[in-house]
Design an enzyme around this catalytic site. Structure first.
Site, PDB file in Angstrom:
ATOM      1  N   ARG A 157     -13.096   7.692  18.895  1.00 43.06           N
ATOM      2  CA  ARG A 157     -12.437   6.881  19.932  1.00 43.06           C
ATOM      3  C   ARG A 157     -11.973   7.625  21.177  1.00 43.06           C
ATOM      4  NH1 ARG A 157     -14.758   2.595  17.860  1.00 43.06           N
ATOM      5  NH2 ARG A 157     -13.743   1.677  16.067  1.00 43.06           N
ATOM      6  N   ASN A 175     -19.804   5.786  21.365  1.00 41.70           N
ATOM      7  CA  ASN A 175     -19.307   4.530  21.962  1.00 41.70           C
ATOM      8  C   ASN A 175     -17.827   4.624  22.324  1.00 41.70           C
ATOM      9  OD1 ASN A 175     -18.548   4.543  19.255  1.00 41.70           O
ATOM     10  ND2 ASN A 175     -18.563   2.311  19.097  1.00 41.70           N
ATOM     11  N   ASP A 226     -19.130   5.326   8.599  1.00 39.94           N
ATOM     12  CA  ASP A 226     -18.923   4.425   9.754  1.00 39.94           C
ATOM     13  C   ASP A 226     -17.424   4.200   9.977  1.00 39.94           C
ATOM     14  OD1 ASP A 226     -19.403   2.818  11.929  1.00 39.94           O
ATOM     15  OD2 ASP A 226     -20.254   1.155  10.778  1.00 39.94           O
ATOM     16  N   ASP A 258     -25.135   3.655  19.074  1.00 39.72           N
ATOM     17  CA  ASP A 258     -24.492   2.947  17.962  1.00 39.72           C
ATOM     18  C   ASP A 258     -23.426   1.957  18.417  1.00 39.72           C
ATOM     19  OD1 ASP A 258     -24.081   2.449  15.135  1.00 39.72           O
ATOM     20  OD2 ASP A 258     -22.140   3.400  15.438  1.00 39.72           O
ATOM     21  N   GLY A 289     -15.169  -3.364  12.050  1.00 43.10           N
ATOM     22  CA  GLY A 289     -15.053  -2.065  11.404  1.00 43.10           C
ATOM     23  C   GLY A 289     -13.646  -1.759  10.932  1.00 43.10           C
ATOM     24  N   HIS A 334     -16.349   7.229  14.195  1.00 38.48           N
ATOM     25  CA  HIS A 334     -15.922   6.865  15.548  1.00 38.48           C
ATOM     26  C   HIS A 334     -14.544   7.488  15.769  1.00 38.48           C
ATOM     27  CE1 HIS A 334     -19.241   3.985  15.993  1.00 38.48           C
ATOM     28  NE2 HIS A 334     -19.056   3.769  14.703  1.00 38.48           N
TER      29      HIS A 334
HETATM   30 ZN   LIG Z   1     -23.397   1.102  13.880  1.00 39.95          ZN
END
Ligand SMILES: [Zn+2]
Length: 430
Positions: free
Chosen positions: A65, A95, A306, A153, A325, A63
């Site tokens: 961001r 996301n 992740d 996700d 996370g 991620h």
């Molecule tokens: Zn996920």
């Protein structure tokens, strides 16, 4: 660009079946030759004796961001974290704010990644518009813009009818569907795993069943639609069993596991700190043992972190309010080796490079002659995790202070060092 000569390392390239002490000559950004006692000519020499020279590691689940949450991470800081951790490429989840559901946003991510000039960044586009689980995203246009896979996700696509329709529409579009498998109704407002520990702490827990039901559903939808599915971050013993079942039916399904689900259990929870709050949650010893076995027996295809950075302030909120996370790129190589110290190196490299490249259909994953010279060099060199020194803006990790045996010592992208002895190269503007 200077030519590079990697002298005397153990070259492990599962794609070509090579595992031997070799020199590697890199010319014009490509692997020019691999052999014994090669002549470096005028190339810059890197002494790789005692180290492993592998095709560049690819983290297929991060991620970054950006756009929208650049207080947590940017594509530039995430790219720096990637190469610091030994990754030459990452695939970033959609996301963001807004979600990556349009060709223009995919193009913007690629532009920012080029400007950062460190790791290769492969955007993953949303399955549904705004990841809202209702309207389908424009898959061909997203692919044409550079999206390598599709995922909502953070959530499952909760309506199976929508997911089935999406898989049918996207069937001929290159790019797997990546499933975050958690049944939202079964999960409820859980902050951790449902277990003896959650009852003891009086906290709402999410049962392993919430994941298992999601994994079973998505494997069956994959089988029904003939769209290849990749199951993200397996955390339960049953999930691995379901992947085996799916394959036995001839269904095209691949899967990944994170470092934290291979190392940490829900006894990490003290009832207050959100440091170990993550989705899917940390489970129990039986799940950890089953996931390690699934790595060893080939059920698990890929290691993926992740990587989910947040600010310290966000993670310091009350457990119920804190986001899920933590960062993972800069600890992954050490953490995976710590979870599976006896895993053959050929398998370690396949999980971090060969297989993610194949699943995503992206370049890399091999040191074949003529391939772009994306290389990760790692060694058994004990080190202590210091989260404050991370390149990522996210300084939260349950591994802070841990000692790991293995680390990346150099990262080469397109024939140029982007990390050497822990020092990340200055960004090169595109
Ligand atoms: Zn996920």
């Amino acid at each position: 660009m200077n030519d590079l000569f990697l002298r005397g390392g153990r070259v492990v390239d599962p794609a070509s079946g090579l595992d031997a002490l070799r020199d590697v000559l890199i010319r014009d950004g490509r692997v020019a030759s691999i052999g014994e006692h090669l002549d470096p000519g005028g190339a810059d020499v890197f002494d790789a004796e005692g180290a492993v020279v592998a095709p560049g590691f690819i983290d297929m689940h991060v991620h970054l961001r950006e756009p929208g949450q650049t207080h947590k991470e940017t594509i530039a800081t995430g790219s720096a974290a990637a190469v610091a951790g030994g990754f030459t490429a990452v695939a970033c989840m959609p996301n963001t704010e807004p979600a990556l559901d349009s060709p223009a946003l995919i193009a913007e991510v690629l532009r920012l990644a080029r400007a950062a000039g460190l790791a290769r960044v492969h955007p993953i586009a949303a399955i549904t518009r705004a990841r809202a689980g209702k309207e389908l995203a424009p898959y061909w246009r997203l692919h044409d813009a550079g999206a390598v896979a599709f995922s909502d996700d953070g959530f499952s696509v909760s309506n199976p009818r929508v997911l089935r329709q999406a898989a049918l529409y996207a069937r001929d579009v290159p790019g797997v569907f990546i499933s975050h498998c958690e049944d939202g109704d079964l999960k409820g407002d859980a902050v951790m795993n449902e277990s003896a520990r959650s009852f003891e702490l009086g906290l709402a827990g999410s049962p392993g069943l919430a994941e298992d039901v999601g994994v079973a559903r998505d494997i069956l939808i994959g089988g029904d639609t003939h769209k290849p599915f990749h199951i993200a971050h397996l955390s339960t013993a049953m999930s691995a069993e379901l992947v085996r079942f799916g394959r036995a039916q001839g269904i095209a399904v691949t899967c990944e596991v994170t470092p934290h689900h291979l190392l940490l259990a829900d006894d990490r929870f003290d009832g207050f700190s959100a440091d170990a709050k993550v989705n899917p949650p940390l489970r129990v010893a039986n799940d950890i043992a089953a996931l390690r076995a699934a790595v060893r027996d080939g059920t698990i295809d890929a290691f993926a972190t992740d990587h989910a950075p947040h600010t310290r302030e966000e993670k310091a909120q009350l457990l119920a309010d804190a986001p899920v996370g933590f960062t993972g790129l800069e600890t992954a190589v050490g953490a995976y080796a710590s979870a599976l110290p006896d895993l053959p190196l050929e398998r370690f490299v396949a999980l971090l490079s060969t297989n993610p490249a194949r699943i995503l259909g992206v370049p890399g994953g091999t040191l074949a002659i003529g391939a772009a010279a994306d290389v990760t060099i790692f060694a058994e060199r004990p080190w202590r995790v210091d989260a404050a020194a991370f390149h990522s803006l996210g300084k939260n990790t349950p591994f802070d202070g841990a000692t790991f045996a293995r680390r990346a010592i150099a990262t080469i992208v397109g024939g140029a060092f982007v990390m050497r002895d822990g020092i990340v190269a200055a960004a090169v503007a595109a």
